[in-house]
Write a protein that holds these residues in place. Structure first.
Motif, PDB file in Angstrom:
ATOM      1  N   ASP A 272      24.177   4.310 -15.504  1.00 43.97           N
ATOM      2  CA  ASP A 272      25.223   3.686 -16.315  1.00 43.97           C
ATOM      3  C   ASP A 272      24.947   2.188 -16.400  1.00 43.97           C
ATOM      4  OD1 ASP A 272      25.939   2.622 -13.879  1.00 43.97           O
ATOM      5  OD2 ASP A 272      27.527   4.086 -13.508  1.00 43.97           O
ATOM      6  N   GLU A 317      19.935   1.625 -17.958  1.00 47.15           N
ATOM      7  CA  GLU A 317      21.163   1.893 -18.716  1.00 47.15           C
ATOM      8  C   GLU A 317      20.979   1.751 -20.221  1.00 47.15           C
ATOM      9  OE1 GLU A 317      21.441  -2.565 -17.634  1.00 47.15           O
ATOM     10  OE2 GLU A 317      20.594  -0.736 -16.796  1.00 47.15           O
ATOM     11  N   ASP A 325      32.435   1.690 -21.957  1.00 49.29           N
ATOM     12  CA  ASP A 325      32.572   1.314 -20.554  1.00 49.29           C
ATOM     13  C   ASP A 325      33.627   2.146 -19.825  1.00 49.29           C
ATOM     14  OD1 ASP A 325      30.645  -0.668 -20.808  1.00 49.29           O
ATOM     15  OD2 ASP A 325      32.114  -2.156 -21.499  1.00 49.29           O
ATOM     16  N   ARG A 330      30.473   6.428 -18.575  1.00 49.83           N
ATOM     17  CA  ARG A 330      29.499   6.086 -17.552  1.00 49.83           C
ATOM     18  C   ARG A 330      29.033   7.318 -16.789  1.00 49.83           C
ATOM     19  NH1 ARG A 330      32.648   0.629 -15.395  1.00 49.83           N
ATOM     20  NH2 ARG A 330      31.841  -0.779 -17.018  1.00 49.83           N
TER      21      ARG A 330
END
Length: 343
Positions: A272, A317, A325, A330
């Motif tokens: 993430d 990521e 977000d 994630r």
């Protein structure tokens, strides 16, 4: 595995030898078409190169002849100007001679001087006539030279036009050969794509009933939480179980893949967008994703998968499946992707 073993005896026909023959014939056809195209391209390129050199030489000769023609035209104009001046002088001398004769006929004084003057003018007139004749001869010679130059230019232009026509014919042949080659290659690519789709379809059938595996297009996606502890590249017990199942399925499929198919399994590590704290073994997500991919590759090798059939890559990521977000996005982006492809 029991389900896969129960299904296998029900297959009445083994299609793989047919696929091997079809692929071999396909590769031979492609090599033959490419060879014909390369040879044709080489021959036509040499012919066009020769035509270009001839065209360059002809253009150079045309430029030289044009310059010579311009110089000759300038000389001709100078001679014509000289002839005009001489003719004007001749007309003036004749006028003066006529005037003196008139005076002589009128019986005016200075007959001897007038006759001498007439003699001088007559002599000058003869000289002017001679100069005029020479100038006219030079003008005639220049006209002949100009006519010859024009003839040469016409011949050069005809040769240039013929060369351009040949060049256009060669270009048309190259274009036609390229079109035919593109059609043949397109047909071969379609056949290869159909074969590759069948290959991925069989692998999906084997792995589709595995838990914790998502199939996205031609990729098999494992969530990182299933395989690894948080922030660690080491496979946990559950992850080892899943990878062991994958290794078994992969080895079963590899036994049926013809040796002519140069396949490879690419293991991609993803994280993430949360930065690492910097206090652990890895300073950023690049290193963590790469280490996890390498860990999966090493485990598969330990279970018998050939090392030359595996590739590890880390993306950090920067290749998210779900932008954003949120915790859900994630969690989706923390993953290991497995993709079967050709080298």
């Amino acid at each position: 595995m029991a389900l896969a073993r129960n299904r296998r005896p029900q297959r009445a026909i083994d299609y793989w030898p047919g696929f091997v023959d079809a692929l071999s014939t396909l590769l031979i056809s492609i090599m033959f078409v490419l060879t014909v195209f390369v040879v044709g391209q080489y021959i036509l390129s040499r012919e066009i190169t020769g035509r270009d050199e001839v065209l360059n030489r002809l253009n150079s000769q045309i430029n030289e002849l044009t310059q010579l023609l311009a110089l000759e035209k300038g000389s001709k104009q100078d001679l014509e100007d000289s002839v005009a001046n001489l003719q004007a002088s001749l007309a003036s001398a004749e006028s003066e001679q006529s005037r003196l004769k008139a005076l002589l006929d009128a019986g005016s004084g200075g007959q001897s001087a007038a006759q001498a003057r007439v003699g001088n003018l007559t002599k000058e007139l003869d000289e002017q006539k001679q100069m005029s004749d020479r100038a006219m001869s030079q003008v005639e010679l220049l006209n002949q030279q100009i006519a010859a130059l024009r003839s040469q230019i016409a011949a050069v232009e005809a040769a240039l036009q013929a060369s351009e026509q040949k060049d256009q014919g060669s270009q048309a042949k190259i274009a036609d050969l390229g079109r035919r080659l593109n059609v043949a290659l397109a047909q071969r690519v379609q056949e290869l794509n159909r074969y590759r789709s069948d290959f991925f379809g069989r692998l999906r059938e084997i792995l589709s009933d595995r838990e914790n595996i998502r199939i996205v297009g031609d990729r098999f996606v494992f969530q990182s939480e299933v395989l690894f502890p948080s922030g660690s590249p080491d496979l946990n017990p559950d992850g080892q179980v899943e990878m062991a199942k994958l290794a078994t399925a992969l080895l079963d499929v590899a036994k049926e893949i013809p040796p002519e198919i140069n396949w490879v399994l690419r293991v991609d590590g993803h994280t993430d967008n949360v930065p690492l704290a910097g206090t652990g073994r890895y300073i950023d997500n690049w290193q963590l994703s790469s280490a996890r991919a390498i860990s999966v590759v090493k485990f598969l090798i330990s279970r018998g998968v050939p090392a030359d059939r595996l590739v590890a890559a880390g993306f950090g990521e920067f290749q998210p499946i779900t932008p954003g977000d949120t915790p859900e996005a994630r969690a989706t982006n923390r993953r290991i992707e497995l993709k079967l492809t050709e080298k």
